[in-house]
Design an enzyme around this catalytic site. Structure first.
Site, PDB file in Angstrom:
ATOM      1  N   ARG A 127     -16.547   8.363  -3.966  1.00 46.71           N
ATOM      2  CA  ARG A 127     -16.411   7.555  -4.841  1.00 46.71           C
ATOM      3  C   ARG A 127     -16.223   6.288  -4.742  1.00 46.71           C
ATOM      4  O   ARG A 127     -15.179   5.888  -4.345  1.00 46.71           O
ATOM      5  CB  ARG A 127     -16.019   8.355  -6.476  1.00 46.71           C
ATOM      6  CG  ARG A 127     -15.629   6.867  -7.484  1.00 46.71           C
ATOM      7  CD  ARG A 127     -15.264   7.677  -8.477  1.00 46.71           C
ATOM      8  NE  ARG A 127     -15.876   6.854 -10.297  1.00 46.71           N
ATOM      9  CZ  ARG A 127     -15.607   5.455 -10.323  1.00 46.71           C
ATOM     10  NH1 ARG A 127     -14.091   4.825 -10.016  1.00 46.71           N
ATOM     11  NH2 ARG A 127     -15.899   5.119 -11.417  1.00 46.71           N
ATOM     12  N   HIS A 153       0.401  -0.891   0.348  1.00 47.65           N
ATOM     13  CA  HIS A 153       0.199  -0.207  -0.146  1.00 47.65           C
ATOM     14  C   HIS A 153       0.956   1.350  -0.117  1.00 47.65           C
ATOM     15  O   HIS A 153       1.657   1.605   0.524  1.00 47.65           O
ATOM     16  CB  HIS A 153      -1.160  -0.519   1.417  1.00 47.65           C
ATOM     17  CG  HIS A 153      -1.343   0.640   1.377  1.00 47.65           C
ATOM     18  ND1 HIS A 153      -0.687   2.182   2.695  1.00 47.65           N
ATOM     19  CD2 HIS A 153      -2.299   2.192   1.121  1.00 47.65           C
ATOM     20  CE1 HIS A 153      -1.951   3.202   2.771  1.00 47.65           C
ATOM     21  NE2 HIS A 153      -2.889   3.430   1.057  1.00 47.65           N
ATOM     22  N   SER A 208     -13.960   3.531  -5.864  1.00 45.89           N
ATOM     23  CA  SER A 208     -12.037   4.248  -5.992  1.00 45.89           C
ATOM     24  C   SER A 208     -11.412   3.879  -4.133  1.00 45.89           C
ATOM     25  O   SER A 208     -10.467   3.436  -4.003  1.00 45.89           O
ATOM     26  CB  SER A 208     -11.997   5.131  -6.043  1.00 45.89           C
ATOM     27  OG  SER A 208     -12.780   5.631  -7.864  1.00 45.89           O
TER      28      SER A 208
END
Lengths: 343, 343
Positions: B303, B149, B306
């Protein structure tokens, strides 16, 4: 970890305690349960002990060979619980039925959260509390059988020498495919239980449920609802307890016919994938919004595995997945976005 | 849903904008990026556009046939983003590389949350803001390759006519099996990047990372850490931007050697199951604790897909699962419970 299967079938015929009716020894000692048998704390514990056994037995009968694991645990700061869980069965992928009976002092922070829920508690000092409840999530393997969740609980807080008490609970259904007949049966059974006690209950608690189990960031409900209520303390303790028992007794009549109807339904990869995606949404709701889960995770030394028993065995995410227009999956989404009146 | 693959390879040679280097058209118009090419907002957007393409290309090369989907989206209230996601690949089960460039007014509630993070913002009125960032989570299929990440972001808020700005970011690694050599390489690469800018950065930001990615209710870290920082605005904008670029440039050198080393490692059902259980913990961290995720889910019209790109394709839960003493799984848990110094 204390794992304990009840060996002795000891019955104490002169009172309310019959060990053969429980999955494990009660959390509270038998002596204390006997001595205080008319106290609501004891009555609720005995009731949820019996209910846990009845529900586990009924699921076990359907499942067959794979058995419930029984985990009796103590809470360092007072009380404990009995977690019963069946995993990787043929019918049930993950089914948990948990009871807990805990007491101690409520930290100011926790009491403040309760105040925020409309119950004004004096949050400047720790308050003695007692909580007993049964909670269960049943995730069947077959995507044609909905997931079931229910929870019934009794709470007492000592506030300036006075006992404040209330009941809460609910039962709700999370289908992967919509069978209108099933949902009607489910809601009708709940309505019948409610109507025996107060003609306004079903309508109010159905709405409460629709408003509670919302995956807010998705603009959709977790499932097709059921009933949900909290902080109920009217008209009197005896009446509310009787209502809560009625609801808990309605769990099997609500759900067993649906399991039996669909347990041999055929399905394929497509239906399984859809079920796993919807289970992803179940995880999103439980970890992001569910008050009980959030409350539990924030509690120091909470029994995490019993709290997260509600999560499915397997969950999946897929970017921008949307069911095709007019598909069976799209039909489900329609009612999750716009809850209907089912009765 | 706007799906857009860049067709034209238009180059504007006199300035900083080169469309062939991006996955899709910039969020901000090319004209505006050109006119304001010395503004940090434009420089950051151009940088993350290039970085997104470079990282997607590198992963694509490793993956082979399955391609990144490119989703360019607009935000109703200002700005937008480009989501690139590759799912169900042979090497990558789910890899997302997302950039977003958004602006508008910060609601008082949001500004208050920032105040709570140590940055004193006047939260009584809405504040104009700008945010540009790249974020990525890469979940390989092979349990011998860790999940990666990273996130690098630039933030501006207009407060009483004055621009308040800061950078934040980090890169961290979540292995399923511990390869000490890999973790050393990963941390060493990050330390080298940090040391070029400030000799105190690595130690501080490594600690910050260890303290941030904690699954608190489990008493364990999500992974073996890396670096994490926020609210950095010293010594000056140019220096911090240069540091952030250094960190983002270090992502591939940190990770590619690890992918290449393990992508053909053998594994079986046991290792896959363990990976899926650990992915369940990844979900728990992201949905319960991650500030970015929580912030995103609470934002109206965010969103969602996302934001939740960070979740794995598949996650699993199992009651009371514990690795056997002395097993490879137990060795991993040891370092998740007690973070080490890797360099």
């Amino acid at each position: 970890r204390s794992q304990c299967v009840l060996q002795a079938k000891t019955i104490f015929p002169k009172n309310n305690v019959d060990l053969s009716k429980y999955m494990a020894r009660p959390v509270t000692s038998v002596e204390k349960l006997q001595e205080t048998s008319s106290d609501m704390k004891s009555r609720m514990e005995v009731f949820i002990l019996e209910k846990q056994k009845e529900i586990c037995d009924a699921l076990q009968d359907i499942e067959g060979d794979i058995k419930f694991k029984v985990d009796r645990w103590d809470r360092a700061k007072g009380g404990g619980g009995i977690t019963c869980i069946l995993e990787d069965g043929q019918v049930f992928e993950r089914a948990g039925v948990n009871i807990s009976v805990v007491h101690g002092t409520l930290p100011a922070k926790t009491a403040q959260q309760m105040r925020a829920r409309g119950r004004p508690l004096d949050a400047t000092k720790p308050l003695p509390f007692f909580a007993a409840g049964i909670s269960s999530v049943i995730h069947p393997r077959n995507p044609m059988i909905p997931t079931l969740h229910f929870n019934y609980r009794y709470f007492e807080v000592q506030e300036e020498g006075k006992t404040v008490w209330w009941f809460g609970g609910g039962t709700d259904l999370t289908p992967y495919y919509l069978d209108r007949e099933d949902v009607h049966h489910f809601h009708k059974t709940l309505k019948n239980a409610c109507d025996k006690h107060d003609s306004s209950y079903y309508e109010n608690f159905k709405k409460w449920c629709d408003n509670y189990f919302v995956v807010q960031h998705r603009g959709e409900r977790r499932g097709v609802g059921g009933i949900f209520f909290d902080d109920v303390d009217t008209p009197d303790q005896e009446s509310v307890f009787s209502f809560v028992k009625e609801c808990a007794n309605a769990v099997l009549p609500c759900y067993l016919p649906i399991i039996n109807k669909h347990k041999n339904d055929g399905y394929g990869y497509h239906e399984r994938e859809w079920q796993l995606l919807r289970r992803g949404r179940y995880v999103e709701f439980n970890l992001v919004y569910d008050r009980g889960t959030k409350f539990g995770l924030l509690t120091p030394n909470a029994r995490i595995e019993s709290i997260l028993m509600s999560l499915p065995k397997t969950a999946r995410w897929q970017y921008m997945h949307e069911p095709e227009d007019g598909s069976k999956e799209a039909l489900l989404m329609e009612v999750l976005k716009n809850p209907e009146d089912w009765v």
